[in-house]
Design a protein around this motif. Structure first.
Motif, PDB file in Angstrom:
ATOM      1  N   CYS A 141       0.831  -1.212   0.000  1.00  0.00           N
ATOM      2  CA  CYS A 141       0.000   0.000   0.000  1.00  0.00           C
ATOM      3  C   CYS A 141       0.855   1.248   0.000  1.00  0.00           C
ATOM      4  O   CYS A 141       0.533   2.247  -0.665  1.00  0.00           O
ATOM      5  CB  CYS A 141      -0.940  -0.021   1.209  1.00  0.00           C
ATOM      6  N   GLN A 142       1.962   1.214   0.747  1.00  0.00           N
ATOM      7  CA  GLN A 142       2.845   2.373   0.782  1.00  0.00           C
ATOM      8  C   GLN A 142       3.481   2.614  -0.578  1.00  0.00           C
ATOM      9  O   GLN A 142       3.546   3.758  -1.060  1.00  0.00           O
ATOM     10  CB  GLN A 142       3.917   2.160   1.856  1.00  0.00           C
ATOM     11  N   ARG A 143       3.944   1.548  -1.216  1.00  0.00           N
ATOM     12  CA  ARG A 143       4.571   1.684  -2.530  1.00  0.00           C
ATOM     13  C   ARG A 143       3.554   2.155  -3.564  1.00  0.00           C
ATOM     14  O   ARG A 143       3.854   3.003  -4.407  1.00  0.00           O
ATOM     15  CB  ARG A 143       5.191   0.350  -2.944  1.00  0.00           C
ATOM     16  N   LEU A 144       2.355   1.608  -3.480  1.00  0.00           N
ATOM     17  CA  LEU A 144       1.311   1.991  -4.431  1.00  0.00           C
ATOM     18  C   LEU A 144       0.970   3.466  -4.291  1.00  0.00           C
ATOM     19  O   LEU A 144       0.877   4.200  -5.286  1.00  0.00           O
ATOM     20  CB  LEU A 144       0.071   1.133  -4.195  1.00  0.00           C
ATOM     21  N   ARG A 145       0.775   3.908  -3.078  1.00  0.00           N
ATOM     22  CA  ARG A 145       0.452   5.315  -2.838  1.00  0.00           C
ATOM     23  C   ARG A 145       1.555   6.222  -3.364  1.00  0.00           C
ATOM     24  O   ARG A 145       1.293   7.247  -4.009  1.00  0.00           O
ATOM     25  CB  ARG A 145       0.232   5.540  -1.342  1.00  0.00           C
ATOM     26  N   GLN A 146       2.787   5.854  -3.087  1.00  0.00           N
ATOM     27  CA  GLN A 146       3.918   6.680  -3.535  1.00  0.00           C
ATOM     28  C   GLN A 146       3.967   6.782  -5.053  1.00  0.00           C
ATOM     29  O   GLN A 146       4.127   7.873  -5.615  1.00  0.00           O
ATOM     30  CB  GLN A 146       5.228   6.100  -3.008  1.00  0.00           C
ATOM     31  N   ARG A 147       3.809   5.635  -5.726  1.00  0.00           N
ATOM     32  CA  ARG A 147       3.885   5.652  -7.189  1.00  0.00           C
ATOM     33  C   ARG A 147       2.738   6.452  -7.798  1.00  0.00           C
ATOM     34  O   ARG A 147       2.941   7.223  -8.746  1.00  0.00           O
ATOM     35  CB  ARG A 147       3.873   4.217  -7.723  1.00  0.00           C
ATOM     36  N   LEU A 148       1.544   6.297  -7.283  1.00  0.00           N
ATOM     37  CA  LEU A 148       0.404   7.031  -7.815  1.00  0.00           C
ATOM     38  C   LEU A 148       0.562   8.525  -7.589  1.00  0.00           C
ATOM     39  O   LEU A 148       0.233   9.340  -8.450  1.00  0.00           O
ATOM     40  CB  LEU A 148      -0.889   6.533  -7.181  1.00  0.00           C
ATOM     41  N   THR A 149       1.075   8.899  -6.423  1.00  0.00           N
ATOM     42  CA  THR A 149       1.265  10.307  -6.107  1.00  0.00           C
ATOM     43  C   THR A 149       2.297  10.939  -7.034  1.00  0.00           C
ATOM     44  O   THR A 149       2.191  12.129  -7.393  1.00  0.00           O
ATOM     45  CB  THR A 149       1.699  10.464  -4.640  1.00  0.00           C
TER      46      THR A 149
END
Length: 956
Positions: A325-333
């Motif tokens: 979830c952390q990696r996903l949020r970072q990439r989307l941001t």
């Protein structure tokens, strides 16, 4: 962040494409939806009706309209100021056919495939027959039988220049290092020359491009010379002759896959599956390169503005959900200026929090579906209904007993290979220390099994190898259960396993017998691989407890236990019968504070019973004694239609609690609940076509329910005679000649509880639309939803009918004809309009539970939402079957006579004292008296629910 106001879940497949959805965007907008919420859009297995069997993450599913169709839908949504949320499936891929290029590559090249580490394969299996291989449990019968029958054969694909082993629709590529032997088998100079292109090949990545060049030459050779030469090659491996069949067998044995009977999967599969489904392989999305490959298309669509948010499927299947979830949020941001909207599919136990360190907006709403469903039930019905269930069926009145037995069965029969793999990980840790080297694999497996069996939630989430305090709440329960069932001799093993699974930072030294290692151990320095070994064991444990919980609870125990089927739902605990108003308020308050943008669902593509079917069945909790008597009467009435286990009719059967007749007491009792819940409101007992249509739908449910229960029959070894007897029983009791018997009684009973069921539905609907969170609407449930488990809940939706029924008329105008469902549609449309009119009020407003006083206070739930000077007060009738009275002709209103409320009143916020508020659902404008009381006789004078609005605009 673009936070949805409301979402509409759509199931896309070849029968309902993106362009089909685009035709109805005008309706979705008029209904008040802000975002369409799509099932997976990546390419799935051909013909997939759900999309969760992804075979290509890089392409939008052509059967649904491809990327062009998806963009046309997105453009149409943009034109209406709407957005698109898509379902992402990062945990697993479909590997059941011949469409997954990644999977085919590892079948061809084994552990040297470019995708070997994309899937969770154990390449170092203790079974010599599986070392360096992938088990392919696809055969319909034992390998030897299928080979001898000629159903396994060598084939050549002229378009790709590949040799492969074919079995039905399945393709198993032959490794090119075997091409020389294959091509030389025909003893032809031209083929021998082609074979030279493959001589000396290895499986190493550096050699694989040479294999591709050789295949290109093969393809050109066949294109120029025809396929006759290749046919000679294939004949030399023909399964029809014992000599060539043996050659074929030896070729297969050299491959990187082991063809096997499908029944071997549960015991021997050496790769992680989605639950126990051997056509879905686990993906190692925790690896950065795999993460990027899985999400490349979605990231691009998000960056381009086609997609606005993501729903993450089965997050508990991932090795590290938090890090994901952390990696996903970072990439989307990084891809867009606005923060992404992300929700996760997560099943939460009662009191289990969604972790704060997951940067997501909440869950997909199973927790709310559980809360609002439990609120509909009268706690007084729990004990009598449990006693009746036990008396009629001979089964336990407690769901926990069924759940424990189901967990043991699933672990022993469906997920045995997964248990073995986790136990081996622990055994490797044990062997690395002098103090634990004598812990046997068998003892570790026994201890591990008891921990899994008693685990109360899906999983834990250790960080840096240690469990958190939140994790330990549940792990301690599993430890206590294991200690009760294990021998005291196993306690020392249990304690050590507890430590290895994150209970302690202490690490035993790695001692292998040499002085240097012993000195290292005495100094207390653990070996470098020790932490990695523990994390591997913790991951395998968590990836085992989650599928065991899902398969044992949702897919087994919920089909065995039938105290009241309205509580047997995905995300629910059937042992938790009811929820109080105070508990419901507490859950809403927590959500408003922690995850105010979580989804609120009451129906999903996975639900076992439609939201209105559950609402109707919940009424039985209010009339438990009457329902118990009805069950007994129907059982006696229909006894002559029972069948023996061989499917033949029997004249009469005593109330035997064994399964010596079809359908058996438990299955029969659950069948009656299903008929009561799914009977359409306007269906008459003499409507032969309508009754037959219902019977066909229920028969489909019945077959699935019987097999999922895994008692007399199951998916692995169906008892077809028993199943046929159950189907015959169903069609006999619903036969036209029963129109004046059972059918009339069934119809009359549904009519009796119909109004209370509709009232429950309206209560459930308005709470979903006004509670803290984002209301999610499942396709078609704007009208009454009496659907059964999939595929029944995924039937085509008549959106044109729903669009034609949209109106600006207050919902109260449709209450008199509540049977047609228009009142529900009007409530959805009207409250979604409020969310658009005062968007901050219901999306950001403070949640204030309101006290109720008076004679019928227990039959009311009320709360207020406040934002600035704007107010919305939500009022709903509940547990009101006793106040409604009898209904014989089907014409009564689905609400309590206002006079019956008497002195029942809501204690309103001080700011609203002495003021009148406009009811958003009717023409009423009830006034709060000077003492701050709003009487129910005024608030619910036109509808069983009310949304009283004060918009804060000064009046002249």
């Amino acid at each position: 962040m673009t936070v949805p106001r409301s979402t509409l879940r759509l199931q896309f497949h070849r029968g309902f494409t993106f362009d089909d959805a685009a035709k109805h965007v005008d309706y979705f907008a008029a209904l008040g939806i802000s975002h369409v919420y799509a099932s997976p859009v990546t390419t799935a297995e051909p013909g997939s009706m759900h999309g969760y069997d992804t075979v290509d993450y890089t392409q939008v599913n052509a059967e649904c309209g491809g990327e062009a169709g998806l963009k046309r839908l997105a453009d149409k949504l943009r034109a209406h100021n709407m957005g698109l949320i898509v379902d992402v499936v990062p945990n697993h891929m479909g590997v059941g056919g011949s469409s997954n290029a990644w999977w085919l590559d590892i079948l061809e090249w084994g552990r040297h495939s470019a995708y070997a580490r994309h899937f969770d394969v154990d390449w170092h299996s203790p079974d010599p027959a599986l070392r360096g291989k992938v088990l392919a449990p696809t055969l319909g019968a034992p390998y030897g039988e299928e080979l001898a029958a000629g159903r396994i054969a060598l084939h050549f694909a002229a378009d790709s220049g590949r040799f492969y082993i074919g079995y039905g629709p399945h393709v198993f590529p032959v490794c090119p290092i075997d091409y020389p032997a294959i091509l030389q088998s025909a003893d032809r100079a031209d083929l021998s020359a082609l074979a030279e292109r493959f001589h000396g090949l290895t499986t190493q990545p550096a050699d694989q491009p040479r294999a591709a060049e050789g295949r290109d030459m093969l393809r050109e050779f066949v294109a120029q010379n025809g396929g006759s030469a290749i046919e000679l090659v294939l004949e030399s491996y023909s399964p029809a002759d014992p000599v060539t069949r043996d050659r074929l067998h030896r070729l297969i044995e050299r491959q990187h896959f082991r063809l096997a009977w499908w029944r071997t999967a549960s015991d021997e599969v050496n790769w992680r599956r989605f639950f126990d489904i051997s056509t879905l392989a686990g993906v190692r999305v925790e690896r950065p390169e795999v993460f990027e490959a899985v999400h490349a298309l979605i990231f691009r669509l998000y960056q381009e503005g086609v997609v606005d948010g993501l729903r993450i499927d089965h997050v508990d299947g991932l090795a590290e959900p938090r890090e994901y979830c952390q990696r996903l949020r970072q990439r989307l941001t990084e891809l867009r200026d606005t923060a992404p909207y992300v929700v996760v599919e997560k099943i939460l136990g009662r009191g289990e929090p969604l972790r704060d360190d997951w940067p997501v907006d909440g869950t997909t709403g199973y927790d709310f579906m559980n809360d609002v469903g439990a609120l509909l039930h009268d706690p007084a019905g729990a004990e009598p209904l449990g006693e009746t269930w036990a008396e009629l069926t001979g089964r336990s009145p407690r769901f926990t007993d069924e759940a424990l037995a189901a967990r043991r069965k699933i672990l022993a029969e469906n997920l045995s290979a997964e248990l073995d793999r986790a136990a081996r990980a622990l055994h490797r840790i044990a062997r690395d220390s002098l103090t634990t080297r004598d812990f046997t694999f068998t003892a570790l497996r026994r201890v591990l099994a008891e921990l899994v069996v008693h685990f109360p939630v899906y999983r834990v989430y250790p960080q840096n190898g240690l469990r958190s305090a939140a994790d330990n709440v549940y792990f301690e329960q599993a430890l206590a259960g294991a200690r009760e069932t294990l021998s005291r001799a196993d306690y020392v093993v249990l304690d050590r396993v507890n430590a290895w699974l994150g209970g302690s930072a202490e690490e035993a030294p790695n001692v292998r017998g040499n002085a240097q290692s012993q000195q290292q151990g005495q100094n207390g320095a653990p070996p470098s691989h020790a932490g990695s070994a523990r994390r591997t064991a913790q991951t395998l444990f968590s990836q085992l407890t989650a599928p065991v919980a899902a398969k044992a609870i949702e897919d087994t125990a919920c089909y065995r236990y039938g105290r009241l089927l309205s509580r047997n739902e995905v995300g629910s605990d059937p042992g938790e019968f009811a929820l109080s108003v105070a508990q419901f308020h507490a859950a809403n308050l927590e959500r408003s504070q922690r995850f105010p943008h979580a989804m609120l669902a009451t129906a999903t593509h996975d639900h076992k019973r439609g939201e209105d079917m559950r609402a109707r069945l919940a009424v039985l909790s209010e009339i438990s004694h009457d329902w118990s008597a009805t069950l007994r009467a129907w059982s006696t009435l229909n006894a002559p239609h029972r069948r023996a286990l061989d499917g033949k009719p029997i004249s009469s059967v005593s109330h035997d609690t064994s399964y010596d007749w079809s359908p058996g007491p438990a299955a029969e009792a659950m069948l009656y609940q299903t008929l009561v819940g799914s009977w359409p409101p306007d269906l008459k007992p003499d409507d032969e076509a309508g009754v037959k249509e219902l019977a066909e739908r229920v028969a489909q449910w019945q077959l699935k329910a019987l097999r999922e229960a895994k008692l007399q029959t199951n998916w692995l070894a169906p008892d077809e005679a028993y199943e046929a007897g159950c189907r015959d029983f169903l069609f006999d009791i619903l036969a036209p000649q029963r129109r004046n018997g059972f059918l009339r009684e069934l119809s009359a009973f549904v009519a009796r509880i119909g109004r209370a069921g509709a009232l429950n539905s309206l209560q459930q609907t308005v709470l979903r639309l006004t509670s803290p969170g984002i209301p999610d609407l499942y396709q078609g449930t704007e009208l009454w939803d009496f659907s059964l488990v999939d595929p029944d809940n995924r039937r085509p939706v008549d959106f044109a009918k729903r669009e034609a029924w949209l109106a600006q008329t207050p919902p109260s105008e449709f209450l008199a004809n509540w049977h047609d469902g228009r009142v529900k549609l009007a409530v959805v449309q009207r409250v979604l309009a409020l969310r658009a009119h005062l968007p901050e009020l219901l999306s950001q407003g403070t949640y204030l539970p309101l006290a109720v006083r008076g004679a019928h206070a227990s039959s009311v739930i009320a709360f207020a939402r406040r934002h600035g000077n704007a107010w919305a007060v939500v009022v709903a009738s509940r547990l009101a079957a006793g106040l409604l009275g009898e209904e014989d002709d089907g014409s009564g209103l689905s609400m309590v006579d206002p006079a019956k409320w008497g002195d029942t009143a809501i204690e309103m916020p001080a700011d609203l004292a002495g003021r009148a508020s406009f009811d958003w659902l009717s023409p009423a404008a009830p006034k709060v008296d000077e003492n701050g009381l709003l009487y129910l006789r005024d608030a619910l004078s036109a509808m069983p629910i009310a949304v009283l609005v004060e918009d804060g605009v000064p009046r002249s």
